[in-house]
Scaffold this motif. Structure first.
Motif, PDB file in Angstrom:
ATOM      1  N   LEU A 126      99.975  77.913 104.897  1.00 48.03           N
ATOM      2  CA  LEU A 126     100.083  77.965 106.373  1.00 48.03           C
ATOM      3  C   LEU A 126      98.665  78.455 106.727  1.00 48.03           C
ATOM      4  CD1 LEU A 126     102.467  77.416 108.619  1.00 48.03           C
ATOM      5  CD2 LEU A 126     102.423  79.864 108.850  1.00 48.03           C
ATOM      6  N   LEU A 127      98.281  77.576 107.760  1.00 51.69           N
ATOM      7  CA  LEU A 127      96.978  78.123 108.554  1.00 51.69           C
ATOM      8  C   LEU A 127      97.152  78.639 109.930  1.00 51.69           C
ATOM      9  CD1 LEU A 127      93.913  78.488 108.258  1.00 51.69           C
ATOM     10  CD2 LEU A 127      93.671  76.078 108.714  1.00 51.69           C
ATOM     11  N   LEU A 128      97.352  79.909 110.194  1.00 54.50           N
ATOM     12  CA  LEU A 128      97.390  80.733 111.356  1.00 54.50           C
ATOM     13  C   LEU A 128      96.483  81.374 111.849  1.00 54.50           C
ATOM     14  CD1 LEU A 128      99.636  80.962 113.762  1.00 54.50           C
ATOM     15  CD2 LEU A 128     100.862  82.632 112.327  1.00 54.50           C
ATOM     16  N   MET A 129      95.509  80.861 112.350  1.00 48.50           N
ATOM     17  CA  MET A 129      94.388  81.591 112.770  1.00 48.50           C
ATOM     18  C   MET A 129      93.824  81.411 114.081  1.00 48.50           C
ATOM     19  SD  MET A 129      92.602  81.400 109.047  1.00 48.50           S
ATOM     20  CE  MET A 129      91.280  82.626 109.203  1.00 48.50           C
ATOM     21  N   HIS A 130      93.167  82.112 114.905  1.00 50.89           N
ATOM     22  CA  HIS A 130      92.367  82.015 115.896  1.00 50.89           C
ATOM     23  C   HIS A 130      91.320  80.998 115.484  1.00 50.89           C
ATOM     24  CE1 HIS A 130      94.647  85.381 117.937  1.00 50.89           C
ATOM     25  NE2 HIS A 130      95.003  84.174 118.224  1.00 50.89           N
ATOM     26  N   ASP A 131      90.272  80.161 116.497  1.00 48.37           N
ATOM     27  CA  ASP A 131      89.219  79.706 116.213  1.00 48.37           C
ATOM     28  C   ASP A 131      88.234  80.644 115.818  1.00 48.37           C
ATOM     29  OD1 ASP A 131      90.626  77.404 116.869  1.00 48.37           O
ATOM     30  OD2 ASP A 131      89.466  76.676 118.077  1.00 48.37           O
ATOM     31  N   GLY A 150      88.904  78.498 105.843  1.00 46.62           N
ATOM     32  CA  GLY A 150      89.994  78.185 105.205  1.00 46.62           C
ATOM     33  C   GLY A 150      90.524  76.818 105.059  1.00 46.62           C
ATOM     34  N   PHE A 151      90.320  76.017 106.157  1.00 52.46           N
ATOM     35  CA  PHE A 151      90.573  74.667 106.141  1.00 52.46           C
ATOM     36  C   PHE A 151      89.817  73.825 105.039  1.00 52.46           C
ATOM     37  CE2 PHE A 151      90.319  70.350 107.522  1.00 52.46           C
ATOM     38  CZ  PHE A 151      91.617  69.898 108.000  1.00 52.46           C
ATOM     39  N   PRO A 176      96.205  72.491 103.634  1.00 53.53           N
ATOM     40  CA  PRO A 176      96.448  73.456 104.955  1.00 53.53           C
ATOM     41  C   PRO A 176      97.265  72.861 105.713  1.00 53.53           C
ATOM     42  CG  PRO A 176      94.480  72.187 105.193  1.00 53.53           C
ATOM     43  CD  PRO A 176      94.949  71.724 103.721  1.00 53.53           C
ATOM     44  N   VAL A 177      98.105  73.604 106.412  1.00 55.51           N
ATOM     45  CA  VAL A 177      99.128  73.413 107.424  1.00 55.51           C
ATOM     46  C   VAL A 177      98.757  74.024 108.794  1.00 55.51           C
ATOM     47  CG1 VAL A 177     101.511  73.124 108.222  1.00 55.51           C
ATOM     48  CG2 VAL A 177     101.071  72.785 105.792  1.00 55.51           C
ATOM     49  N   ALA A 178      98.027  73.208 109.575  1.00 55.55           N
ATOM     50  CA  ALA A 178      97.252  74.030 110.598  1.00 55.55           C
ATOM     51  C   ALA A 178      98.360  74.284 111.870  1.00 55.55           C
ATOM     52  CB  ALA A 178      96.202  73.226 111.017  1.00 55.55           C
ATOM     53  N   VAL A 179      98.719  75.291 112.526  1.00 52.16           N
ATOM     54  CA  VAL A 179      99.982  75.621 113.299  1.00 52.16           C
ATOM     55  C   VAL A 179      99.410  76.225 114.592  1.00 52.16           C
ATOM     56  CG1 VAL A 179     101.641  75.534 111.658  1.00 52.16           C
ATOM     57  CG2 VAL A 179     100.638  77.543 112.152  1.00 52.16           C
ATOM     58  N   ASN A 180      99.934  75.861 115.549  1.00 53.04           N
ATOM     59  CA  ASN A 180      99.677  76.465 116.879  1.00 53.04           C
ATOM     60  C   ASN A 180      99.946  77.910 116.928  1.00 53.04           C
ATOM     61  OD1 ASN A 180      99.935  76.915 119.789  1.00 53.04           O
ATOM     62  ND2 ASN A 180     100.798  75.217 120.218  1.00 53.04           N
ATOM     63  N   THR A 181      98.844  78.629 117.498  1.00 52.01           N
ATOM     64  CA  THR A 181      99.023  79.921 117.567  1.00 52.01           C
ATOM     65  C   THR A 181      99.602  80.813 118.484  1.00 52.01           C
ATOM     66  OG1 THR A 181      96.820  80.082 118.744  1.00 52.01           O
ATOM     67  CG2 THR A 181      96.566  80.211 116.457  1.00 52.01           C
ATOM     68  N   GLU A 194      94.963  60.687  99.277  1.00 54.61           N
ATOM     69  CA  GLU A 194      95.694  61.679  99.125  1.00 54.61           C
ATOM     70  C   GLU A 194      96.069  62.566 100.053  1.00 54.61           C
ATOM     71  OE1 GLU A 194      95.069  65.222  95.749  1.00 54.61           O
ATOM     72  OE2 GLU A 194      94.471  63.528  95.156  1.00 54.61           O
ATOM     73  N   PRO A 195      97.266  63.196 100.011  1.00 52.17           N
ATOM     74  CA  PRO A 195      97.802  64.190 101.374  1.00 52.17           C
ATOM     75  C   PRO A 195      96.572  65.193 101.169  1.00 52.17           C
ATOM     76  CG  PRO A 195      99.859  63.615 100.301  1.00 52.17           C
ATOM     77  CD  PRO A 195      98.528  62.976  99.479  1.00 52.17           C
ATOM     78  N   ALA A 196      96.118  65.488 102.407  1.00 52.06           N
ATOM     79  CA  ALA A 196      94.773  66.518 102.679  1.00 52.06           C
ATOM     80  C   ALA A 196      95.483  67.887 103.419  1.00 52.06           C
ATOM     81  CB  ALA A 196      93.578  65.804 103.152  1.00 52.06           C
ATOM     82  N   PHE A 197      96.043  67.392 104.519  1.00 56.02           N
ATOM     83  CA  PHE A 197      96.430  68.422 105.646  1.00 56.02           C
ATOM     84  C   PHE A 197      97.542  67.920 106.295  1.00 56.02           C
ATOM     85  CE2 PHE A 197      93.558  65.868 107.537  1.00 56.02           C
ATOM     86  CZ  PHE A 197      93.780  65.721 108.979  1.00 56.02           C
TER      87      PHE A 197
END
Length: 544
Positions: free
Chosen positions: A67-72, A79-80, A90-95, A182-185
């Protein structure tokens, strides 16, 4: 179509390694400028390799999710790319979401670790605490930019401070030998049920958006300095502030805070400590943001910015906003349409060929069709225009699927074609014009909002019996949420009461901007709310 495409990436392809190779020749060039530091391309490459080594040291394995839960920030980019380099997803999610949202995403993605900004750690901790021990698989949490001492663990999950964790890793020299397909993100895309859909993208998809849109349409070069108000966790922001600029050696301005007009103005004019007068040449925003900036009393004059080009997506850009922005700053806004499912923009206006009020023409490498209810392409009228229909797109950046959602995957990804869920027309000149969404989903400030989720929150208020939510158009031509509320017999509530209740239980952008109390809601014979009747009512009110 294939003859016009750039060369495809090789079968074995790691996008993070691809970027590091592209930029290896200029290690001293500035890559990232965030709120705290400036990072060169050489430093970025070292940090990405250290991050990959750190992930492997945490025993994260290929294709496991993080889970990628970070501010820009520079840490988000590291991390990404570090995940991609290590073959981790990485699963980038809304902060801006709630603990309940993150609990669902942790469980749905089966995330093995989380990379989180320190201010967001308490919300993540609530999400983990809310889950039974067997309902999540998080084994490690790495915390970016901790301002105070970190807890040793969160609900038994060890916490690692990012700086120390990164520093003790030896840079890993070998990227994981991933396949282009391949699945990347993952990115989450909201659905009509209110629960987000995990949209799975590949390493090659990032390459294609850079080669088909970033280079030829935006015309980005190493001399550009780009700034995106849209955050990295959006598909739009990911391309804007990572994929495209890092594919050409440009510099990226990153901002952790929300993109209020004063915060954006400070970056556009170079008035932050890390920018020190360096001004962006390319700006990416959304229509709501452009409208808010034009209305703000501190709108800077043209001579204080260095913009050569602006971009808009997320919702249709009203003609008036585009024309007023260009008149003020002298820079065109190239409006376009993209989606999480296609990763970025596939239909766009072009620099020097902008017609405000349209989404432009297909980006080379993509094909569009407007289809009727029978699923067949609508015929062109004698003048070449096409009537309103469902928009379908075909192109190489389409996602693989929605994770664990076969029905929705089949409904959206139909062979080579992707059903966008948008209604469009085409004018006689071949330009595409947005006509609305197929379903009841709303797009507010560029983010999908499910009326069902807002309604479910409204009826949790003790005074509310029933509620229905629709989108209404404000004076700027932008979509805002409006709630029609039926109160319980004898109960009382004010608009402010209803809005405060929603703000306490929903992400900030989801609360209804307008509330109207009504004695009853229009329904079908079986009791289903007829939102289209409410939309018709609003349209009649606007005309009357």
């Amino acid at each position: 179509m294939s003859a016009a495409l750039p060369p495809a990436p090789p079968e074995r392809f790691n996008f993070a390694a691809h970027l590091l190779t592209l930029n290896a020749a200029w290690p001293e060039r500035t890559a990232l400028i965030d709120d705290h530091e400036t990072v060169t391309y050489g430093e970025l490459a070292e940090r990405v390799r250290r991050c990959a080594a750190g992930l492997r040291a945490l025993d994260l394995r290929r294709e496991e999710r993080v889970l990628l839960l970070m501010h820009d920030s520079a840490d988000w980019v590291v991390g990404f790319l570090g995940c991609l380099y290590a073959g981790v997803v990485p699963v980038a999610v809304n902060t801006l979401l709630t603990a309940d949202d993150y609990a669902y995403q942790l469980r749905h993605a089966r995330a093995q670790a989380a990379l989180v900004s320190a201010p967001l750690l308490p919300t993540l901790a609530q999400a983990i605490d809310a889950l039974d021990p067997g309902a999540h698989e998080v084994r490690h949490i790495v915390v970016s930019q901790p301002g105070t001492a970190l807890p040793a663990d969160v609900a038994g999950v060890p916490c690692h401070p990012w700086p120390a964790w990164l520093a003790r890793q030896a840079p890993d020299g070998a990227p994981t030998d991933t396949a282009a397909d391949e699945p990347a993100f993952w990115l989450y895309s909201s659905g009509s049920t209110g629960r987000p859909k995990g949209t799975v993208h590949t390493h090659a998809n990032l390459y294609w958006t850079a080669e088909l849109y970033g280079r030829p349409v935006l015309g980005l070069t190493a001399d550009d300095r780009v700034f995106s108000a849209a955050k990295l966790f959006f598909a739009y922001g990911l391309g804007n502030a990572l994929t495209f600029p890092l594919s050409v050696g440009a510099s990226v301005v990153l901002m952790a805070e929300r993109p209020t007009p004063p915060a954006v103005f400070a970056r556009l004019t170079g008035r932050t400590p890390t920018l020190a007068g360096q001004r962006p040449t390319v700006f990416y925003g959304a229509p709501t943001g452009y409208g808010g900036m034009l209305a703000h009393p501190d709108l800077p004059p043209r001579e204080q910015v260095a913009l050569r080009l602006c971009s808009s997506a997320g919702e249709a850009l009203p003609r008036d906003i585009g024309e007023r922005w260009t008149a003020h700053f002298g820079a065109e806004i190239i409006d376009g349409i993209g989606s999480t499912e296609m990763l970025h923009i596939y239909c766009s206006n072009r620099p020097g060929d902008v017609v405000y009020g349209t989404s432009g023409t297909p980006v080379p490498g993509y094909e569009l069709e407007i289809r009727g209810e029978d699923g067949r392409p609508l015929p062109a009228n004698p003048d070449g225009s096409i009537d309103i229909g469902d928009l379908y797109v075909r192109g190489p950046s389409a996602a693989l699927m929605y994770w664990n959602n076969r029905d929705k995957s089949r409904e959206t990804f139909q062979g080579a074609w992707t059903r966008t869920g948008d209604k469009y027309t085409r004018d006689a000149s071949g330009r595409y014009i947005y006509a609305g969404r197929n379903d009841d989903m709303l797009k507010v400030s560029g983010i999908y909002v499910s009326p069902f989720e807002v309604e479910a929150t409204l009826v949790r208020h003790p005074a509310v019996l029933e509620a229905a939510v629709i989108g209404v158009t404000d004076a700027e031509g932008l979509t805002k949420t409006k709630a029609y509320v039926v109160l319980r017999p004898g109960a009382q509530a004010t608009v402010e009461d209803i809005q405060a209740h929603c703000k306490a239980h929903l992400a900030p952008y989801k609360y209804p901007r307008y509330v109207e109390f009504v004695p009853e809601l229009p329904k079908t014979a079986t009791g289903k709310i007829q939102r289209f009747r409410l939309r018709e009512r609003e349209a009649m009110g606007a005309k009357g």
